[in-house]
Design a protein around this motif. Sequence first.
Motif, PDB file in Angstrom:
ATOM      1  N   ALA A  77      35.914  41.280  32.267  1.00 45.91           N
ATOM      2  CA  ALA A  77      34.939  42.340  32.036  1.00 45.91           C
ATOM      3  C   ALA A  77      33.521  41.781  32.052  1.00 45.91           C
ATOM      4  O   ALA A  77      32.590  42.402  32.603  1.00 45.91           O
ATOM      5  CB  ALA A  77      35.232  43.026  30.700  1.00 45.91           C
ATOM      6  N   ASP A  78      33.337  40.605  31.470  1.00 43.74           N
ATOM      7  CA  ASP A  78      32.013  39.974  31.467  1.00 43.74           C
ATOM      8  C   ASP A  78      31.569  39.644  32.890  1.00 43.74           C
ATOM      9  O   ASP A  78      30.409  39.854  33.255  1.00 43.74           O
ATOM     10  CB  ASP A  78      32.060  38.718  30.606  1.00 43.74           C
ATOM     11  N   GLN A 101      40.347  50.191  35.085  1.00 39.31           N
ATOM     12  CA  GLN A 101      39.604  49.367  34.141  1.00 39.31           C
ATOM     13  C   GLN A 101      38.109  49.325  34.484  1.00 39.31           C
ATOM     14  O   GLN A 101      37.266  49.378  33.590  1.00 39.31           O
ATOM     15  CB  GLN A 101      40.180  47.945  34.133  1.00 39.31           C
ATOM     16  N   ILE A 102      37.801  49.270  35.764  1.00 41.74           N
ATOM     17  CA  ILE A 102      36.390  49.289  36.167  1.00 41.74           C
ATOM     18  C   ILE A 102      35.747  50.612  35.782  1.00 41.74           C
ATOM     19  O   ILE A 102      34.598  50.663  35.328  1.00 41.74           O
ATOM     20  CB  ILE A 102      36.276  49.024  37.684  1.00 41.74           C
ATOM     21  N   ASP A 159      43.895  44.395  45.237  1.00 47.35           N
ATOM     22  CA  ASP A 159      44.876  43.326  45.132  1.00 47.35           C
ATOM     23  C   ASP A 159      44.237  41.929  45.128  1.00 47.35           C
ATOM     24  O   ASP A 159      44.935  40.929  44.977  1.00 47.35           O
ATOM     25  CB  ASP A 159      45.895  43.424  46.269  1.00 47.35           C
ATOM     26  N   GLN A 160      42.905  41.876  45.277  1.00 45.41           N
ATOM     27  CA  GLN A 160      42.203  40.600  45.290  1.00 45.41           C
ATOM     28  C   GLN A 160      41.303  40.411  44.060  1.00 45.41           C
ATOM     29  O   GLN A 160      40.524  39.464  44.011  1.00 45.41           O
ATOM     30  CB  GLN A 160      41.359  40.461  46.564  1.00 45.41           C
ATOM     31  N   ARG A 161      41.395  41.295  43.098  1.00 47.34           N
ATOM     32  CA  ARG A 161      40.639  41.154  41.852  1.00 47.34           C
ATOM     33  C   ARG A 161      41.555  41.445  40.675  1.00 47.34           C
ATOM     34  O   ARG A 161      42.570  42.136  40.816  1.00 47.34           O
ATOM     35  CB  ARG A 161      39.419  42.057  41.824  1.00 47.34           C
ATOM     36  N   ARG A 162      41.174  40.906  39.516  1.00 51.32           N
ATOM     37  CA  ARG A 162      42.028  41.010  38.338  1.00 51.32           C
ATOM     38  C   ARG A 162      41.777  42.289  37.546  1.00 51.32           C
ATOM     39  O   ARG A 162      42.506  42.581  36.601  1.00 51.32           O
ATOM     40  CB  ARG A 162      41.800  39.790  37.436  1.00 51.32           C
ATOM     41  N   LEU A 163      40.759  43.037  37.892  1.00 46.51           N
ATOM     42  CA  LEU A 163      40.476  44.318  37.241  1.00 46.51           C
ATOM     43  C   LEU A 163      40.929  45.455  38.144  1.00 46.51           C
ATOM     44  O   LEU A 163      40.615  45.478  39.339  1.00 46.51           O
ATOM     45  CB  LEU A 163      38.984  44.453  36.943  1.00 46.51           C
ATOM     46  N   SER A 164      41.644  46.394  37.571  1.00 50.57           N
ATOM     47  CA  SER A 164      42.080  47.552  38.346  1.00 50.57           C
ATOM     48  C   SER A 164      40.930  48.560  38.449  1.00 50.57           C
ATOM     49  O   SER A 164      39.914  48.457  37.751  1.00 50.57           O
ATOM     50  CB  SER A 164      43.286  48.213  37.676  1.00 50.57           C
ATOM     51  N   ASP A 165      41.097  49.537  39.332  1.00 53.19           N
ATOM     52  CA  ASP A 165      40.085  50.585  39.473  1.00 53.19           C
ATOM     53  C   ASP A 165      39.909  51.348  38.160  1.00 53.19           C
ATOM     54  O   ASP A 165      38.794  51.735  37.796  1.00 53.19           O
ATOM     55  CB  ASP A 165      40.477  51.547  40.600  1.00 53.19           C
ATOM     56  N   GLU A 176      29.818  39.475  39.260  1.00 54.51           N
ATOM     57  CA  GLU A 176      30.682  38.512  39.924  1.00 54.51           C
ATOM     58  C   GLU A 176      31.952  39.162  40.459  1.00 54.51           C
ATOM     59  O   GLU A 176      32.614  38.597  41.329  1.00 54.51           O
ATOM     60  CB  GLU A 176      31.057  37.390  38.944  1.00 54.51           C
ATOM     61  N   ILE A 177      32.317  40.318  39.923  1.00 58.10           N
ATOM     62  CA  ILE A 177      33.459  41.091  40.415  1.00 58.10           C
ATOM     63  C   ILE A 177      32.926  42.421  40.929  1.00 58.10           C
ATOM     64  O   ILE A 177      32.181  43.116  40.235  1.00 58.10           O
ATOM     65  CB  ILE A 177      34.507  41.321  39.303  1.00 58.10           C
ATOM     66  N   SER A 178      33.285  42.765  42.143  1.00 64.24           N
ATOM     67  CA  SER A 178      32.731  43.962  42.792  1.00 64.24           C
ATOM     68  C   SER A 178      33.815  45.006  43.013  1.00 64.24           C
ATOM     69  O   SER A 178      34.988  44.684  43.244  1.00 64.24           O
ATOM     70  CB  SER A 178      32.101  43.571  44.128  1.00 64.24           C
ATOM     71  N   LYS A 179      33.371  46.269  42.945  1.00 64.06           N
ATOM     72  CA  LYS A 179      34.300  47.362  43.250  1.00 64.06           C
ATOM     73  C   LYS A 179      34.733  47.316  44.705  1.00 64.06           C
ATOM     74  O   LYS A 179      35.825  47.770  45.060  1.00 64.06           O
ATOM     75  CB  LYS A 179      33.625  48.712  42.986  1.00 64.06           C
ATOM     76  N   ALA A 180      33.856  46.782  45.574  1.00 65.66           N
ATOM     77  CA  ALA A 180      34.167  46.769  47.003  1.00 65.66           C
ATOM     78  C   ALA A 180      35.301  45.821  47.340  1.00 65.66           C
ATOM     79  O   ALA A 180      35.914  45.934  48.404  1.00 65.66           O
ATOM     80  CB  ALA A 180      32.911  46.381  47.791  1.00 65.66           C
ATOM     81  N   THR A 181      35.597  44.894  46.459  1.00 64.50           N
ATOM     82  CA  THR A 181      36.709  43.966  46.695  1.00 64.50           C
ATOM     83  C   THR A 181      38.030  44.725  46.622  1.00 64.50           C
ATOM     84  O   THR A 181      38.227  45.540  45.715  1.00 64.50           O
ATOM     85  CB  THR A 181      36.691  42.836  45.654  1.00 64.50           C
ATOM     86  N   PRO A 182      38.930  44.497  47.538  1.00 62.45           N
ATOM     87  CA  PRO A 182      40.238  45.184  47.465  1.00 62.45           C
ATOM     88  C   PRO A 182      40.915  44.936  46.122  1.00 62.45           C
ATOM     89  O   PRO A 182      40.798  43.867  45.530  1.00 62.45           O
ATOM     90  CB  PRO A 182      41.022  44.564  48.625  1.00 62.45           C
TER      91      PRO A 182
END
Length: 439
Positions: free
Chosen positions: A159-160, A182-183, A174-180, A166-172
């Motif tokens: 979350a931080d 959670q974002i 399955d390639q990030r640890r936050l789900s849609d 550092e974590i973007s919504k545009a990233t697929p």
Amino acid sequence: MTDATPDILARSTAGDERADRRLEKLRAGAKVRYARERRFRLYGLLAIGLAIGFLLLLLARVVGQGYTAFYAHEITLPVYMDPARIDRAYPQGANYQLMAAEQELKRLGETDDEQGSKALALRGLFSSELKFRAARMVRDNPDLIGQTVAVPAPASDDADLYYKGEISKATPADQRRLSDQQIQWLDEMKAHGAVRAHFNTALFTNGDSTEPELAGVLGGVVGSALMLLVTALIAIPVGIGAAVYLEEFSPKNRITDLIEVNINNLAAVPSIVYGLLGVALFINWMHLPRSSPLVGGLVLALMALPTIIIATRSSLKAVPPSIREAALAMGASRTQTVFQHVLPLAMPGVMTGSIISMAHALGETAPLLLIGMVSFVPGVPAAIDAAGSALPSLVYIWENASERAFHERTAAAIMVLLAFMILMNAAAIVLRRRFERRW
């Protein structure tokens, strides 16, 4: 005008021509030398510029990756201290994280499923520090049970990173640890004013942790300080004493020549060899506690000794012989001459060499890995024989961690380590200029 006059004029003209040719050769040679000198200066400037460029590139890379570790995000949650879920006699046993997540889920207008998966997903956005803070609040004031209390909690590492970009919504997904989902919750909590950014004091007040948002460099700083204390107490007196004896008192024979050659060779031995020596000597034979600042300081002292001896001997050689001769002529003994006249005059160079050797020891990693300082030590070492860590070890551990948030803390730890080394080198320069004597 006689008949010899044309010959004289011809010889004079020929001599002038030869002189002109020699002058032209001298001028051509001077041009070549001046061109070489200009090229040499240009090469020097290019080398300096290249070195500065690489240094700036390194610093920019470290600062660019690590500056985000100096601030963190905190989520303030209104938590109803449910009397049905909190034991007044043992408030630490309640699951405050799940309690806060379930209540926050209702405030966000979400309905949980039967398995409670949404509450578990929302709980993953808060650091585990939330439960400890809530438990301390209830333990210190049991009357809070049955009331709604605002509990500030650090955001989890993912979350931080999202709030830091550092974590973007545009990233697929399955390639990030936050789900849609959670974002979306993170955006809604920020829109409600529950999220604030603040200076990350935990980075300097906490020890190491398995959770990146709670990890700090205090354990490494204290461990490095204790190691340097052990190193300085052993290496500086022994190194200076050995250098004074070899330079001023020892007879010049094959034995001293052999000792001098070995000291020079030891200064070039790879640091990992000293680590192997430390394992064999201090841990396996002397049975000193593994992964302790005591063992680390002893290993670094062995590594720093050759440098201190060489620097001290060079400083003693720089003292003019006339100082020794004058003191001896006035009736001083050899010992009085060395310790009352020669050594005080050589002290600026001695201090400079000692501080630089300590700064070099501060940044060593390979010996510390071999004596066990690569292990996870969550607390701050309370004594030199307690298990501890060091700043170089933290850099190694965090860089090899799987969590992405540890990488920014790696760069932050490097910045702290560089700051210590810059301070130590600056102190060496100041001391040298303060006490330096020009002959």
